[in-house]
Write an enzyme that holds these catalytic residues in place. Structure first.
Site, PDB file in Angstrom:
ATOM      1  N   PHE A 125      75.718  25.044  19.296  1.00 43.76           N
ATOM      2  CA  PHE A 125      76.956  25.226  20.041  1.00 43.76           C
ATOM      3  C   PHE A 125      78.069  25.591  19.059  1.00 43.76           C
ATOM      4  O   PHE A 125      78.258  24.892  18.055  1.00 43.76           O
ATOM      5  CB  PHE A 125      77.314  23.946  20.803  1.00 43.76           C
ATOM      6  CG  PHE A 125      78.288  24.185  21.904  1.00 43.76           C
ATOM      7  CD1 PHE A 125      77.870  24.720  23.114  1.00 43.76           C
ATOM      8  CD2 PHE A 125      79.627  23.895  21.745  1.00 43.76           C
ATOM      9  CE1 PHE A 125      78.772  24.957  24.142  1.00 43.76           C
ATOM     10  CE2 PHE A 125      80.545  24.128  22.763  1.00 43.76           C
ATOM     11  CZ  PHE A 125      80.107  24.658  23.967  1.00 43.76           C
ATOM     12  N   ASP A 195      76.812  15.373  14.983  1.00 49.63           N
ATOM     13  CA  ASP A 195      77.344  15.608  16.319  1.00 49.63           C
ATOM     14  C   ASP A 195      76.326  15.033  17.317  1.00 49.63           C
ATOM     15  O   ASP A 195      75.186  15.499  17.392  1.00 49.63           O
ATOM     16  CB  ASP A 195      77.547  17.110  16.547  1.00 49.63           C
ATOM     17  CG  ASP A 195      78.174  17.420  17.899  1.00 49.63           C
ATOM     18  OD1 ASP A 195      78.035  16.597  18.826  1.00 49.63           O
ATOM     19  OD2 ASP A 195      78.782  18.496  18.038  1.00 49.63           O
ATOM     20  N   TYR A 220      81.451  12.822  28.185  1.00 49.31           N
ATOM     21  CA  TYR A 220      81.430  13.383  29.539  1.00 49.31           C
ATOM     22  C   TYR A 220      80.052  13.897  29.937  1.00 49.31           C
ATOM     23  O   TYR A 220      79.854  14.300  31.085  1.00 49.31           O
ATOM     24  CB  TYR A 220      82.467  14.499  29.687  1.00 49.31           C
ATOM     25  CG  TYR A 220      82.424  15.579  28.636  1.00 49.31           C
ATOM     26  CD1 TYR A 220      81.500  16.608  28.696  1.00 49.31           C
ATOM     27  CD2 TYR A 220      83.321  15.573  27.578  1.00 49.31           C
ATOM     28  CE1 TYR A 220      81.458  17.598  27.737  1.00 49.31           C
ATOM     29  CE2 TYR A 220      83.293  16.548  26.604  1.00 49.31           C
ATOM     30  CZ  TYR A 220      82.364  17.564  26.689  1.00 49.31           C
ATOM     31  OH  TYR A 220      82.331  18.533  25.715  1.00 49.31           O
ATOM     32  N   LYS A 221      79.095  13.882  29.024  1.00 52.10           N
ATOM     33  CA  LYS A 221      77.746  14.337  29.354  1.00 52.10           C
ATOM     34  C   LYS A 221      76.905  13.144  29.832  1.00 52.10           C
ATOM     35  O   LYS A 221      77.107  12.623  30.927  1.00 52.10           O
ATOM     36  CB  LYS A 221      77.114  15.046  28.159  1.00 52.10           C
ATOM     37  CG  LYS A 221      77.857  16.306  27.712  1.00 52.10           C
ATOM     38  CD  LYS A 221      77.186  16.942  26.504  1.00 52.10           C
ATOM     39  CE  LYS A 221      77.990  18.100  25.936  1.00 52.10           C
ATOM     40  NZ  LYS A 221      78.003  19.277  26.821  1.00 52.10           N
ATOM     41  N   ARG A 369      68.849  25.981  31.424  1.00 50.54           N
ATOM     42  CA  ARG A 369      68.767  24.607  30.906  1.00 50.54           C
ATOM     43  C   ARG A 369      68.761  23.610  32.063  1.00 50.54           C
ATOM     44  O   ARG A 369      69.545  23.727  33.007  1.00 50.54           O
ATOM     45  CB  ARG A 369      69.965  24.291  30.006  1.00 50.54           C
ATOM     46  CG  ARG A 369      70.083  25.110  28.751  1.00 50.54           C
ATOM     47  CD  ARG A 369      71.112  24.505  27.810  1.00 50.54           C
ATOM     48  NE  ARG A 369      72.328  24.111  28.504  1.00 50.54           N
ATOM     49  CZ  ARG A 369      73.248  23.289  28.017  1.00 50.54           C
ATOM     50  NH1 ARG A 369      73.072  22.739  26.835  1.00 50.54           N
ATOM     51  NH2 ARG A 369      74.339  22.998  28.698  1.00 50.54           N
TER      52      ARG A 369
END
Length: 410
Positions: A125, A195, A220-221, A369
């Site tokens: 990412f 990360d 938030y995931k 995904r």
């Protein structure tokens, strides 16, 4: 043979985490396989948010002395056990991007700026690489990229100060060996910032046991903190007093309400705070992290792997026929997602699934995904999602023109 619905029901009957699904508010008829982008809403989050809004209405500024002000440290201590950290080693604050900038500045100041290179990874990412590049431009460092798939040792020399790595690759789901990688980087005299965006809440993370000293992540995931929920950073206890961090905000001052002219960093993780945070953003996250205290992480990991394997087993016979490549790593080397590539029609397939209420996501080029969040997904949910995928592909439903239009967020 493909798994049957009866077999999926049997797996659910033995699921020790099944009761957690009732704690989440999901729309009727939706099969949500996108928790790796945005987690579902815990039912308790609404009450927590309402209570904080009422507190704002009734207490006004007094709310800062009723739990708002110390939320970054308090939530950090709730989060710490989920990532293998100790109390006082995690701060919930700002975002991954800002926290990464803080740690890059902090670590390089600790090192005395003796090494001029920051190394981040290509193919992952891009946000981490972007902020590393920006830090290097502003602080006079050289930014280098580790090419995707390249051996770390070939790019790790005596010039490298910090390596920024994701524990789980957002595209492929590839899981790095944190302990071994940390050991190799430290042996070369460099530091690593991990990360944890795609690992916190998805699998057992052991920051202390792996020897890691620094990490960042989001909530938030898989941690279900809500859209734009605050990020977090981890600094090993013995590494917390060595330097300033570059975003020296007033909440990170040792006496913020003394309003002194000069900055003096607070002790411990508080020095990594910046400015005023949103009490409204912290409320639903605290509700979620409170629920997480009841979760058996080993059971979570086992179910995550089982759900992903069930999804793939239901679809394996389709892949070659329809030009779909399964890039999902083997169980011991993956996070909590399945990655399928169909370069010509991947985007349209995902859009057709969304129209049917099966929510996955798409990343260029051609990557579909599907994230598996064990707290609110059942084996029957996954079986039905796979059946919907099969129908979309075998009927070529995705060829409908309405599924070809690109939206701003994919």
């Amino acid at each position: 043979m493909r798994p049957t619905l009866t077999e999926a029901r049997d797996l659910d009957s033995r699921d020790t985490l099944a009761a957690f699904k009732a704690h989440f508010a999901l729309p009727d008829g939706m099969l949500y396989l996108d928790g790796n982008s945005l987690g579902a809403q815990p039912r308790a989050a609404r009450d927590a948010l309402d209570a904080t809004r009422d507190q704002w209405r009734d207490a006004l500024v007094g709310g800062w002395n009723q739990g708002w002000f110390d939320a970054p440290e308090r939530l950090g201590d709730l989060l710490a056990p989920l990532i293998g950290a100790r109390a006082g080693e995690v701060l919930v604050s700002d975002s991954i991007t800002l926290n990464l900038f803080k740690l890059l500045g902090y670590i390089t100041e600790c090192q005395g700026r003796a090494r001029p290179v920051i190394l981040s990874e290509g193919g992952n990412f891009p946000a981490d690489g972007y902020i590393a590049e920006g830090f290097c431009r502003s602080a006079g460092f050289e930014h280098r990229l580790l090419p995707e798939g390249a051996p770390l040792e070939t790019h790790l020399d005596t010039q490298v100060a910090v390596v920024v790595l994701s524990q789980v690759n957002y595209r492929t789901g590839q899981l790095r060996d944190m302990a071994d990688t940390t050991r190799r980087i430290h042996a070369q005299g460099a530091e690593v910032i991990w990360d944890l965006a795609h690992s916190a809440g998805a699998l057992a993370v052991d920051l202390q046991g792996s020897g890691a000293r620094y990490a960042v992540g989001c909530t938030y995931k898989y941690l279900n903190g809500g859209p734009g929920a605050p990020g977090f950073l981890y600094v090993r206890g013995e590494c917390q007093r060595a330097a300033w961090q570059p975003l020296s905000g007033w909440h990170g001052h040792t006496q913020p309400f003394a309003f002194e002219a000069d900055y003096a960093p607070a002790a411990g993780m508080t020095r990594f705070r910046t400015g005023t945070h949103s009490a409204l953003a912290y409320a639903p996250l605290e509700a979620s992290l409170t629920l997480w205290q009841e979760v058996d992480i080993a059971a979570l990991r086992a179910k995550s792997l089982a759900l992903a394997d069930l999804f793939r087993a239901c679809l394996t016979d389709l892949f070659e026929i329809h030009g779909i490549e399964d890039i999902t790593p083997p169980p011991a080397q993956r996070g909590s997602q399945v990655g399928l590539i169909q370069r010509e029609h991947g985007y349209a397939i995902v859009q057709a699934l969304i129209a049917r209420g099966v929510i996955g996501d798409y990343r260029e080029p051609g990557l579909m995904r599907f994230g598996f969040t064990p707290l609110y997904l059942s084996h029957v949910d996954v079986w039905h999602a796979a059946e919907q995928f099969r129908e979309v592909v075998e009927s070529a439903e995705y060829r409908n023109p309405r599924f070809q239009t690109r939206t701003e967020v994919t």
